[in-house]
Design an enzyme around this catalytic site. Structure first.
Site, mmCIF file in Angstrom:
data_model
loop_
_atom_site.group_PDB
_atom_site.id
_atom_site.type_symbol
_atom_site.label_atom_id
_atom_site.label_comp_id
_atom_site.label_asym_id
_atom_site.label_seq_id
_atom_site.Cartn_x
_atom_site.Cartn_y
_atom_site.Cartn_z
ATOM 1 N N CYS A 16 123.667 9.968 -4.999
ATOM 2 C CA CYS A 16 125.091 9.862 -5.440
ATOM 3 C C CYS A 16 125.495 10.933 -6.245
ATOM 4 C CB CYS A 16 125.289 8.513 -6.039
ATOM 5 S SG CYS A 16 124.619 7.063 -5.155
ATOM 6 N N ASP A 42 119.457 -1.259 -7.914
ATOM 7 C CA ASP A 42 118.738 -0.866 -9.008
ATOM 8 C C ASP A 42 119.579 -0.600 -10.199
ATOM 9 O OD1 ASP A 42 118.927 1.501 -7.555
ATOM 10 O OD2 ASP A 42 118.338 2.551 -8.908
ATOM 11 N N ILE A 73 107.059 24.127 4.201
ATOM 12 C CA ILE A 73 107.855 25.697 4.445
ATOM 13 C C ILE A 73 106.792 26.586 4.536
ATOM 14 C CG2 ILE A 73 109.160 27.453 3.312
ATOM 15 C CD1 ILE A 73 110.715 25.088 1.646
#
Length: 674
Positions: free
Chosen positions: A2, A104, A304
């Site tokens: 978020c 949470d 990677i």
């Protein structure tokens, strides 16, 4: 998970614009593409908004933030994750709390009224940026996690207090000025940022382990900052017999294993699949090994790989993945293509970067997202806790040799000239650099800062004359020293001091920003670093020096704790820096960098932005291309060139661009409306 945003008027009778809150959420859509929410308390002149990435409680409506308490007194918007929340929720419920979601985050609404602010903070375990408005006390509280894994910015301008998860969120508010600060630009060009600062005027960060409390009185804000946690190493006196190796080694090995296992298990908790980042280093391999041991199905591991053999670790990562039965996905990168994504990376990082590792990480997070994952566990923080960087060994040799047992001293002296050549100019200075302010505060200038303080000598000639005048006589080392807490350094062992300074500068300002959250969340992908669990960190702070660096072995205690999980080649391997190849080491990459420089560092582009001096820029390129310039200095100048391009790109993104209009256009494009 978020992104959060909000603002508050100094005059509570002034109205909040809901459309503005939505625009501030929309511009950070990448942090939360799964929905948005906003809430306004017009009778208090305060409003929050939130862009949601669903990881815990996937219900679209039930988990939507901002949350408001049942009595209407508290408003909450949070970014990040709080761990061990199920146990805490159960305890709160037994005491009468009524939860409306499975999130949470909601437990903050119940902890705060039961415990109060200061007594609530120890319960917050994880990575987070929290905004909480208390209507009864008329105060806004911003809280950032202990190491600064999650970003959180604020500013006070034109009678408004504005905050958000990213700088662009603040800039989306039309009353927030978008103007570079001369000292901020200086630090962008030299790489190391003063803790708590940004490149822009009057734009601040909530410091890691700090809370900012905003109250109103007589139409004005009263803003105070307090520290609730720090990396508190024992004093030399408290260490006592540890310094002579009078301790139980097995106890510390078992303690690290126990604390790390708990931290990993907590971070595997999610309502969506969790994967791992896997390089060829001991840190991510340890995390993968523990994750695989606690799950029945194969763990997905993303790696990677680089086309430069000196920097590619994919072969060792493959061996680790095979040893634990992980489902490995290797993304190979051509170093010459990294500059193709440089500008996009800077829009997300919101600061300059010295190495294209940030670009590689952005491409990796995109790859992970496209593979259907929103969460990975990572190895960041291990080097900080267990002395993994060459700079720590250098400081121990230079300033702590007399504290070591005799056998350890002999090994350390033999190793001084054997530093990994790949670090030279980037992680270790070519020549020792002493800064008076840091020498006075710390007792020495930490090796981690020396290459960047040395690079600062190139900065003044690069600045536009007006900015150069503003920083005349400025001492970057003094500014950094003044931002550090001397109480956390006084009486500590030199190795502890070196680790503390790194944690407050390089970790938060570099590794966790353009190497972490910002390029991960660019593609809506949350990274969770178990090593930065504060319970593990507090245990690690008590480790004896020789449990961290033992002869030729860095991170000794971690290697021993993970011995059963690691392939032999990795267990015995010396520290290797995970970074992308410097530009000058590859003709194609150098050409790609020069092409970008031609766009952003032309005389016309420089004159338009008014940040740099074209003569200084030309002189630096000439120095870089001079055959007599050492390879180590070239690495350093590579970094400065990236920073020069960077400040020009930042000007384009955040000064030249109309960010408020951009944010409102994004809200319209998404169909987000108040």
């Amino acid at each position: 998970m978020c992104g959060i945003a909000g603002y508050m008027h100094a005059d509570p009778d002034k109205q909040i614009d809901p459309d503005q809150l939505v625009a501030m959420a929309a511009i950070q859509y990448h942090r939360g593409p799964d929905g948005f929410g906003y809430h306004v308390m017009q009778d208090r002149g305060v409003g929050f908004s939130h862009a949601r990435l669903t990881i815990i409680d996937l219900d679209e409506n039930r988990g939507r933030q901002p949350f408001v308490s049942e009595d209407g007194n508290l408003m909450l918007a949070m970014n990040g994750e709080l761990y061990d929340y199920k146990r805490i929720r159960a305890d709160l419920t037994s005491r009468g709390a009524r939860f409306r979601t499975k999130s949470d985050s909601e437990m903050v609404l119940h902890l705060y009224p039961q415990k109060g602010l200061e007594d609530m903070l120890p319960y917050l375990r994880g990575e987070f940026g929290i905004s909480l408005y208390d209507k009864e006390r008329d105060r806004l509280i911003l809280i950032r996690d202990r190491f600064g894994v999650k970003p959180l910015y604020w500013t006070e301008q034109n009678g408004q207090f504005v905050f958000g998860s990213e700088l662009k969120v603040l800039f989306a508010h039309p009353d927030v000025q978008r103007r570079f600060n001369a000292r901020g630009v200086y630090h962008q060009l030299m790489q190391t940022v003063v803790p708590g600062s940004t490149a822009f005027d009057n734009i601040h960060q909530v410091k890691p382990g700090h809370a900012v409390i905003v109250e109103r009185a007589h139409g004005r804000f009263k803003i105070r900052d307090f520290k609730y946690w720090d990396m508190d190493f024992p004093t030399m006196e408290e260490r006592g017999p540890q310094l002579e190796d009078d301790y139980d080694e097995a106890e510390y090995i078992e303690g690290v294993r126990r604390e790390l296992l708990e931290a990993v298990q907590l971070r595997l908790e999610a309502d969506v699949p969790v994967a791992c980042y896997l390089s060829g280093g001991i840190d991510s391999c340890a995390i993968l090994g523990m994750s695989a041991a606690t799950q029945q199905s194969p763990v997905k591991a993303f790696t990677i790989g680089f086309d430069d053999a000196d920097y590619d670790e994919s072969a060792i990562a493959r061996e680790m993945a095979e040893s634990v039965g992980a489902d490995q996905d290797i993304m190979m990168l051509n170093a010459g293509h990294l500059y193709d994504n440089f500008e996009e990376t800077l829009w997300h990082a919101e600061r300059t970067i010295y190495n294209t590792l940030g670009v590689a990480k952005l491409l990796m997070s995109r790859h992970v997202n496209q593979a259907g994952y929103k969460v990975v566990v990572t190895g960041e923080g291990s080097d900080e806790l267990f002395s993994g960087y060459p700079a720590f060994r250098m400081d121990l040799f230079r300033h702590g040799l007399d504290t070591l047992p005799e056998a350890e001293r002999a090994v350390m002296q033999q190793m001084l000239a054997e530093s990994n050549k790949l670090f030279s100019g980037a992680m270790l200075a070519e020549d020792e650099y002493d800064d008076p302010a840091l020498d006075k505060l710390v007792g020495f200038t930490p090796s981690c800062l020396q290459p960047w303080l040395a690079a600062s000598e190139h900065v003044a000639p690069l600045l536009h004359p007006s900015l150069r005048k503003e920083v005349e006589g400025y001492r970057p080392g003094t500014a950094i020293a003044e931002a550090l807490d001397g109480d956390m350094l006084e009486g500590r062992h030199p190795l502890d001091k070196a680790q503390y300074v790194w944690i407050k500068t390089m970790l938060e300002g570099q590794i966790l920003t353009w190497g972490g959250d910002r390029v991960d969340m660019a593609n809506s992908m949350e990274a969770r670093p178990p090593f930065l669990d504060h319970h593990l960190a507090e245990y690690a702070a008590r480790l004896p020096v020789t449990m961290r660096i033992r002869g030729r072995t860095e991170k000794y205690v971690l290697r021993e704790a993970m011995r059963g999980l690691l392939p032999k080649v990795l267990y015995e391997r010396e520290k290797f820096a995970f970074m992308a190849p410097p530009a000058h080491t590859d003709p194609k990459k150098w050409a790609a960098m020069k092409a970008l420089a031609d766009r952003y560092l032309s005389d016309e582009a420089i004159e338009q932005a008014g940040i740099l001096d074209p003569a200084g820029v030309r002189a630096l390129f000439e120095k870089h291309e001079n055959p007599e310039t050492s390879a180590s200095t070239q690495v350093q100048l590579d970094a400065v060139i990236n920073h020069m391009i960077g400040v020009q790109v930042l000007h384009k993104h955040f000064v030249q661009t109309d960010v408020p209009a951009q944010a409102r256009a994004k809200a319209k494009e998404l169909g987000w409306a108040a």
